[in-house]
Design an enzyme around this catalytic site. Sequence first.
Site, PDB file in Angstrom:
ATOM      1  N   HIS B 213      64.098  17.553 116.691  1.00 41.15           N
ATOM      2  CA  HIS B 213      64.068  17.610 118.153  1.00 41.15           C
ATOM      3  C   HIS B 213      65.032  18.648 118.723  1.00 41.15           C
ATOM      4  CE1 HIS B 213      61.796  13.628 119.003  1.00 41.15           C
ATOM      5  NE2 HIS B 213      61.259  14.327 118.046  1.00 41.15           N
ATOM      6  N   SER B 217      58.866  21.013 117.203  1.00 40.87           N
ATOM      7  CA  SER B 217      57.964  21.275 116.083  1.00 40.87           C
ATOM      8  C   SER B 217      57.669  22.756 115.971  1.00 40.87           C
ATOM      9  CB  SER B 217      56.655  20.520 116.297  1.00 40.87           C
ATOM     10  OG  SER B 217      56.870  19.137 116.238  1.00 40.87           O
ATOM     11  N   LYS B 241      46.761  11.839 119.574  1.00 40.79           N
ATOM     12  CA  LYS B 241      46.320  12.591 118.384  1.00 40.79           C
ATOM     13  C   LYS B 241      46.833  11.907 117.115  1.00 40.79           C
ATOM     14  CE  LYS B 241      46.046  17.306 116.651  1.00 40.79           C
ATOM     15  NZ  LYS B 241      44.924  18.107 117.133  1.00 40.79           N
ATOM     16  N   ASP B 242      48.080  11.397 117.169  1.00 36.12           N
ATOM     17  CA  ASP B 242      48.622  10.681 116.007  1.00 36.12           C
ATOM     18  C   ASP B 242      47.858   9.385 115.751  1.00 36.12           C
ATOM     19  OD1 ASP B 242      50.525  12.549 115.371  1.00 36.12           O
ATOM     20  OD2 ASP B 242      52.086  11.646 116.602  1.00 36.12           O
ATOM     21  N   GLU B 285      54.000   7.295  87.115  1.00 37.32           N
ATOM     22  CA  GLU B 285      53.064   7.187  88.221  1.00 37.32           C
ATOM     23  C   GLU B 285      52.540   8.583  88.567  1.00 37.32           C
ATOM     24  OE1 GLU B 285      52.011   4.141  88.788  1.00 37.32           O
ATOM     25  OE2 GLU B 285      52.930   3.591  90.680  1.00 37.32           O
TER      26      GLU B 285
END
Lengths: 186, 419
Positions: B213, B217, B241-242, B285
Amino acid sequence: MAKSDTKKSTRSRRPEDAGRRDFIVIATNAMFGLGAAAVAWPLIDQMNPAADTLALANIEVDVSKIEEGQSITVKWRGKPVFIRHRTEDEIARASATDIADLRDPESDEVRAEKPGYLVLVGVCTHLGCVPLGQKTGEVKGDYDGWFCPCHGSHYDTSGRIRKGPAPTNLEVPPYTFLSDSVIRIG
Amino acid sequence: MSAEKFQNPVVRWIDHRLPVFSMLDHEKYDYPVPKNLNYMWNFGVLAGLSLAIMIITGIVLAMSYTAHVDYAFDAVERIMRDVNHGWMIRYIHMNAASFFFIVVYIHIFRGLYYGSYKAPRELLWILGVVIFLLMMATAFMGYVLPWGQMSFWGATVITNLFSAIPVVGDSIVTLLWGGFSVDNPTLNRFFSLHYLMPFVIAGVVVLHIIALHRFGSNNPIGIDASGPQDTISFHPYYTMKDMVGIAVFLLLLAVAVFFFPNAMGHPDNYIPANPLQTPAHIVPEWYFLPFYAILRAVPDKLGGVLLMFGAIAVLFILPWLDRSPVRSARFRPLFRIFFWLLLIDAVVLGYLGGKPAEGIYVVLSRIATAWYFLHFLVILPLLSVFETTKPLPKSISEPVLKYPSSRKGPMGAGLEPAE
C-alpha cells in the site's frame, strides 16, 4: 477517490431502480449469510461427540453380585453411576416419605424400576461434584443416602434432594433390565 | 474529520475512540488502484483466503489430533471416520494446502512477468519470498503430522538435508530430531511449530500489505499511475473483481475436496509410519518437486542442498539481477520469451522431481537446473543491458483510449477489467 463519488457512481441514477437495487443487495447479503452459516456449522458441529464417543454411550452391568446393602460405582459416559442394592429398611423409608415435603417431588416407585436396585447418576445436581455415601464408613448425610461434601447437599435413600443447595434429585439414567441380573445403562 | 463519515451513531462513537472503521474505509475507498488490473491480480487475495482457510480448518483439526507416535495415525483416521464432518474438514485442509501453493506460484509468476519486484517494490517482493519460505516449512511439518510412511520418510530425508552442512551438520540434525532418529520428540515439536508458523505468516502478510500500500499495485503495463484518471477505488471495483476469482477458486476447491480429495496426495501416507522400512519410491508433496529435482540433479550432498536453497535465495536478489527499467514483459519482447522458457523449465523440473533419480531423468534434471540458474544469474542481467524494449505508453489510460481493440495481454488474454 473520495467515498462520496464512489457511492454516487454505484447508485442508479434513475429513482425507479432504487427498490430493485435494494432487493439485489439484500438478497445477496442474505445468500452470503446463509453460505457463512453453512460453512460455520461443520466447524462447530465437529466439537459435538464423535461417532466413537457415542458408540461408548451404552454399558451393561451384572448386578447379581451386589449384596443387599452394598453399592457399586460404574463409569458411564465418563460419569459415575451409582447402583445400590437397597435393604428392605431403605426401601421402606424411601417409599414412606411424603412427596409433598420434597423440593423435587418424585415418588420412589417412579425412580426405581425394581425397588431392590436403585440406579443413579452420581453427580450432584448443584455443581457437578460426586456425592459421598457409596462406601461403608463414608458420610451419608442426614437422610442416610448420599451427602455432597462440596456444598452440603443431603440426598435420601432414593437419591432425592432433602437439604442443601442442589435444585433437583440425583438423576436416574435411562436403563433397562436385560435379564434379572443384567442391566443396560444408556 | 473522519468521525463524521459514518451515519450509524455506534460506529461513530467507536470510530472516534478507535478509528478502525476509518482505517477500513481508507483501504476500501481512498486507496487508489490502477484501473487496468487483470485477473492475474486476484491471486494475492486468493492467497490470503487460502491462509485463512488453512488456519481455521487447522485449529479445528488440532482439537481432535494427538501428537504422539502411537496415536497420531489413529487420531487422523478417527477424524476421517468418527469426528462429525471430520473427513470434510481434513480434506479441505489437505487440498487447500495444495491450492495455496498453486495460487502462490501463479502469484509469483505474475510478479515475474509484470516486473512487480522492481523499484520501489523490492521489499514487497522480498517479504513475499519470506512468506513462500515460511509456507514451505509449514507445509513440510504439516505433512509429517499424520505419521504415515511418507510423513516419516519425508521428515527423515528433509531433516537429513542439514547433515550436509560441514562440521556441525550432524549436531544440527540431532537437535532437530531431539534424538537419534525422527521419533516422538520430532513429531511433538513439528506439531508445535506447525501451529505457530501460520500466525508468523499472517504477521509477514501484514508487512507485505503495508509495503504494497506504500506504492500501490503494479499493473499489466507496468507504468506508474499518472493521476486520479488512471486509478479507481478498491471498493466496489476490485472487491467485486476479487469476488469473481474467489467464487471460481472455491468452486475448484470444492471439486477437489468432494470428488478428488486424494489426487494431490500420496497413497503411501495411508500406511502407518514404519521406521524399519522405507517405501520404494519416496517423493515430497507435488509443490516441492521442482526443488527436489534440483537437489537430486547434483551428484554431491552439500552441492545439492546448496543449489536447492539457492534456487529460492536467487529470488531474494532478483530485483538487482534484472536491472531493466521497464517492468512489464509486454514491452520486453526477449524477456517475454525467456519468461515462458523459465515457466516451462519450472514445470519440467517439477515433472522430473516426481520421477525416479536414474537414467535420462538425471540428465534432464541437470539441464533444467542449469537453465534455471542461467535464467536468473546470466540471462536477466544481460537482457537488462542488451534488450531493446518497446516504447511505453504515456499513461495507463492512453493505450485503452488509443487502441480499444488491441487489449490482449499474453497472460490475461481477454480478461481485462470492464470499467
